[in-house]
Design a protein around this motif. Sequence first.
Motif, PDB file in Angstrom:
ATOM      1  N   GLU A   1      36.984  36.723  37.910  1.00  0.00           N
ATOM      2  CA  GLU A   1      37.990  37.345  36.888  1.00  0.00           C
ATOM      3  C   GLU A   1      37.960  38.840  36.463  1.00  0.00           C
ATOM      4  OE1 GLU A   1      39.727  34.721  33.683  1.00  0.00           O
ATOM      5  OE2 GLU A   1      40.311  33.311  35.203  1.00  0.00           O
ATOM      6  N   THR A   2      37.178  39.587  37.502  1.00  0.00           N
ATOM      7  CA  THR A   2      37.228  40.918  37.265  1.00  0.00           C
ATOM      8  C   THR A   2      38.453  41.732  37.540  1.00  0.00           C
ATOM      9  OG1 THR A   2      36.371  41.117  39.525  1.00  0.00           O
ATOM     10  CG2 THR A   2      34.666  41.175  37.563  1.00  0.00           C
ATOM     11  N   TYR A   3      39.279  41.621  36.544  1.00  0.00           N
ATOM     12  CA  TYR A   3      40.787  42.034  36.826  1.00  0.00           C
ATOM     13  C   TYR A   3      40.888  43.786  36.588  1.00  0.00           C
ATOM     14  CZ  TYR A   3      40.828  42.279  31.409  1.00  0.00           C
ATOM     15  OH  TYR A   3      40.661  42.226  30.216  1.00  0.00           O
ATOM     16  N   GLN A   4      41.336  44.167  37.834  1.00  0.00           N
ATOM     17  CA  GLN A   4      41.375  45.619  37.712  1.00  0.00           C
ATOM     18  C   GLN A   4      42.273  45.922  38.894  1.00  0.00           C
ATOM     19  OE1 GLN A   4      37.957  48.392  36.745  1.00  0.00           O
ATOM     20  NE2 GLN A   4      38.279  49.147  38.845  1.00  0.00           N
TER      21      GLN A   4
ATOM     22  N   ASP B   1      43.610  53.691  45.213  1.00  0.00           N
ATOM     23  CA  ASP B   1      42.945  54.442  46.583  1.00  0.00           C
ATOM     24  C   ASP B   1      41.472  55.269  45.913  1.00  0.00           C
ATOM     25  OD1 ASP B   1      43.977  56.586  44.969  1.00  0.00           O
ATOM     26  OD2 ASP B   1      44.900  57.731  46.765  1.00  0.00           O
ATOM     27  N   ARG B   2      41.132  55.127  44.907  1.00  0.00           N
ATOM     28  CA  ARG B   2      39.762  55.647  44.234  1.00  0.00           C
ATOM     29  C   ARG B   2      38.790  54.493  44.394  1.00  0.00           C
ATOM     30  NH1 ARG B   2      39.269  56.274  39.669  1.00  0.00           N
ATOM     31  NH2 ARG B   2      41.036  55.704  38.894  1.00  0.00           N
ATOM     32  N   ILE B   3      37.452  54.697  44.935  1.00  0.00           N
ATOM     33  CA  ILE B   3      36.532  53.780  44.572  1.00  0.00           C
ATOM     34  C   ILE B   3      35.793  53.837  43.350  1.00  0.00           C
ATOM     35  CG2 ILE B   3      34.111  53.259  45.783  1.00  0.00           C
ATOM     36  CD1 ILE B   3      34.951  54.378  48.221  1.00  0.00           C
ATOM     37  N   THR B   4      36.021  52.741  42.683  1.00  0.00           N
ATOM     38  CA  THR B   4      35.371  52.693  41.387  1.00  0.00           C
ATOM     39  C   THR B   4      33.875  52.131  41.237  1.00  0.00           C
ATOM     40  OG1 THR B   4      36.366  50.559  40.815  1.00  0.00           O
ATOM     41  CG2 THR B   4      37.813  52.302  40.434  1.00  0.00           C
ATOM     42  N   ARG B   5      33.483  51.903  39.876  1.00  0.00           N
ATOM     43  CA  ARG B   5      32.440  51.472  39.894  1.00  0.00           C
ATOM     44  C   ARG B   5      32.306  49.915  40.065  1.00  0.00           C
ATOM     45  NH1 ARG B   5      29.159  51.664  34.064  1.00  0.00           N
ATOM     46  NH2 ARG B   5      29.322  53.868  34.579  1.00  0.00           N
ATOM     47  N   LEU B   6      33.251  49.360  39.762  1.00  0.00           N
ATOM     48  CA  LEU B   6      33.678  47.924  40.079  1.00  0.00           C
ATOM     49  C   LEU B   6      33.622  47.694  41.559  1.00  0.00           C
ATOM     50  CD1 LEU B   6      34.336  44.883  39.232  1.00  0.00           C
ATOM     51  CD2 LEU B   6      36.997  45.557  39.428  1.00  0.00           C
TER      52      LEU B   6
ATOM     53  N   TRP C   1      30.998  38.384  32.547  1.00  0.00           N
ATOM     54  CA  TRP C   1      31.875  38.913  31.472  1.00  0.00           C
ATOM     55  C   TRP C   1      30.888  39.626  30.288  1.00  0.00           C
ATOM     56  CZ3 TRP C   1      36.162  34.822  29.454  1.00  0.00           C
ATOM     57  CH2 TRP C   1      37.040  34.613  30.336  1.00  0.00           C
ATOM     58  N   GLY C   2      31.636  40.630  30.213  1.00  0.00           N
ATOM     59  CA  GLY C   2      31.019  41.641  29.218  1.00  0.00           C
ATOM     60  C   GLY C   2      30.978  43.020  29.798  1.00  0.00           C
ATOM     61  N   CYS C   3      31.452  43.411  31.145  1.00  0.00           N
ATOM     62  CA  CYS C   3      31.691  44.599  31.684  1.00  0.00           C
ATOM     63  C   CYS C   3      33.149  45.255  31.474  1.00  0.00           C
ATOM     64  CB  CYS C   3      31.496  44.335  33.159  1.00  0.00           C
ATOM     65  SG  CYS C   3      32.510  43.626  34.094  1.00  0.00           S
ATOM     66  N   GLU C   4      34.007  44.477  30.813  1.00  0.00           N
ATOM     67  CA  GLU C   4      35.083  45.154  30.212  1.00  0.00           C
ATOM     68  C   GLU C   4      35.061  46.138  29.209  1.00  0.00           C
ATOM     69  OE1 GLU C   4      38.937  45.991  29.477  1.00  0.00           O
ATOM     70  OE2 GLU C   4      38.574  44.763  31.326  1.00  0.00           O
TER      71      GLU C   4
ATOM     72  N   SER D   1      39.860  40.096  41.239  1.00  0.00           N
ATOM     73  CA  SER D   1      39.593  41.495  42.008  1.00  0.00           C
ATOM     74  C   SER D   1      38.814  41.004  43.204  1.00  0.00           C
ATOM     75  CB  SER D   1      39.046  42.238  41.321  1.00  0.00           C
ATOM     76  OG  SER D   1      39.944  42.656  40.134  1.00  0.00           O
ATOM     77  N   HIS D   2      39.331  40.447  44.437  1.00  0.00           N
ATOM     78  CA  HIS D   2      38.561  40.413  45.688  1.00  0.00           C
ATOM     79  C   HIS D   2      38.582  41.733  46.374  1.00  0.00           C
ATOM     80  CE1 HIS D   2      38.496  36.105  45.764  1.00  0.00           C
ATOM     81  NE2 HIS D   2      39.607  36.079  45.405  1.00  0.00           N
ATOM     82  N   ARG D   3      37.353  42.396  46.111  1.00  0.00           N
ATOM     83  CA  ARG D   3      37.226  43.796  46.610  1.00  0.00           C
ATOM     84  C   ARG D   3      36.576  43.947  48.012  1.00  0.00           C
ATOM     85  NH1 ARG D   3      40.316  45.653  42.132  1.00  0.00           N
ATOM     86  NH2 ARG D   3      39.653  47.727  42.457  1.00  0.00           N
ATOM     87  N   VAL D   4      36.149  42.827  48.591  1.00  0.00           N
ATOM     88  CA  VAL D   4      35.237  42.784  49.752  1.00  0.00           C
ATOM     89  C   VAL D   4      36.054  41.992  50.857  1.00  0.00           C
ATOM     90  CG1 VAL D   4      33.019  42.190  50.989  1.00  0.00           C
ATOM     91  CG2 VAL D   4      32.888  42.855  48.590  1.00  0.00           C
TER      92      VAL D   4
END
Length: 607
Positions: free
Chosen positions: A411-414, A418-423, A368-371, A450-453
């Motif tokens: 809990e990296t809610y984002q 269709d764009r690849i982001t830093r997250l 936490w702290g990347c928001e 945010s399950h991105r993998v």
Amino acid sequence: MHTPSVPRPEYPRPQFVRRDWLNLNGTWQFETDQGDSGLERGLLGRDLTGEILVPFAPESELSGVGDTDFLEAVWYRRRFTPPAEWAGRRVLLHFGAVDHDTTVWVDGTEVVRHRGGFTPFTADLGDLAPAGREVEITVRARDPKSGPQARGKQAVQYANHDCNYTRTTGIWQTVWAEPVPETHLRRPRVTPDLAGGAFSLELPLSAGRAGQRVRAVLSDEAGEVCRAVGRADLDLAPRLHLSLPQDRRREWSPEDPFLYGLRLELLDADGQVADTVESYAGLRAVAIRGRAVLLNGRPRFQRLVLDQGWYRDGLMTAPTDEALVRDIELAMEAGFNGARLHQKVFEERFLYHADRLGYLVWGEFGDWGCEVGGSSGDNQRPDASFVAQWLEAVERDYSHPSVIGWCPLNETYQKLHDRITRLDDVTRAMFLATKAMDTSRPVIDASGYSHRVLETDIYDSHSYEQDPAAFRQLVSGLAGGEPFVNAHESGAAYSQPYRGQPYFVSEFGGIWWNPEAAAEQSGSDRTVSWGYGDRVRTEDEFHERFAGLTGALLQDPDMFGYCYTQLTDVFQEQNGVYRFDRGTKLDIARIREAQLRPAAIEEPDAG
């Protein structure tokens, strides 16, 4: 080596122990540097104006400072003399954890820089600290309140609020020194091979010399079990294989947390021991079969509790080693068999106690702290330092048998688009880096949200639905391959779709119960007392709700575990099973009884 007056006097690294060492906790000079101008103002070259009790952070009561305002930078200074018997060896200066960006000088010479508030680092003092001569250590820790930074649960507003707590700045784990020979052993990786009845060892060295060898000796209560010897002058990290006789193999498990003794030695060309450390190892295996997570080849329902590791007087630092033990014992008394070590890399002695007590843990990062604002499609912006710090944590804790899984993000809610982001980049980097470093444990890319993998080993969700019937309905889709998945309030997806992985609800409950709080208090004021949903009116109502929520998960044959929020109250967040001071507020026997009902996934025909 320590004196009775030194706080936290125990050896801080129980899985890699050298006989000679010096605990540097105690009273240090201290000064706050609110404008981070101390270097320009000459703080490096003069005595500091105050004092602090290390290893407690200046915001804590135990530090003797108790300053809870934002501390942009803080300075420390103390002198110590390497003992005369250390002559002929190099001095390593170790810091268990310093929050957040640290620079260390010895006698005015910079010896190390480190970024990250949760992980250890070391300065090799070389010729700067000869035995018998006093040296001066100066430490500056910067802790800016803006920008992406791995903070865990530290508040970014002035006061505690919601589930964010009093900040921890500067030194908050033990500082210590040890002497080592010019060529010495570095932290090994110990990998159990339960199927083969063996341990594989990787033994990195500071350097290699012709004719050197490494030796490992494994022992149990009856004495030596086996040993292995290999050349140390060919490979950067020599490897050894310890094969156990059939009659000396003993699995590590919660019922029998057996630990083998392990002695590691570096031998010189004449066969003399140049360096030796004491360690230990547990023989166990973690695997996945369908939707079950196996421990030693058998499904093991994980009755986990969310443990945040905060203390009223020490904040992120346990006041004593006994306090670490007590937290594990309290959880086990309540029927939990493990914990998510939540939003914090716990001090390593906690893992040592988990190893010897048979307590299962998931290692987690305080991400936490990347928001940092922006649109809801690009609001999470962790940077490369998150990956680096997380790898330091995995490296430190790799050999602990109690660690059965890794969780780099939470809990990296984002919103997913269709764009690849830093997250997306950092989530994948942290997942792949963890898998590359450790192939023996499952990894969840991000807990909740945010399950991105797509190929994440584990999938999960968080739900604080308080009605047991509604909760049961919410999580009932797992059998059909459509489990509950966290999403934006608009319905927009946070995550890549579920693909049949083992699944659990890794945060739920959080039942609000404070017997002293006014029954009519609104849950909207999250600075005084709060929990999730409506506050229960009686303790009986708490137990009914707890049994209903846990029962919905225990009875699901496709659910491999759960994680209940939480072990203790933490400041204003009063939804723990125990009080913040670890006192009792509930009938723990009833909590235990509700949890120890049979779990469906452990039945022979489950899954």
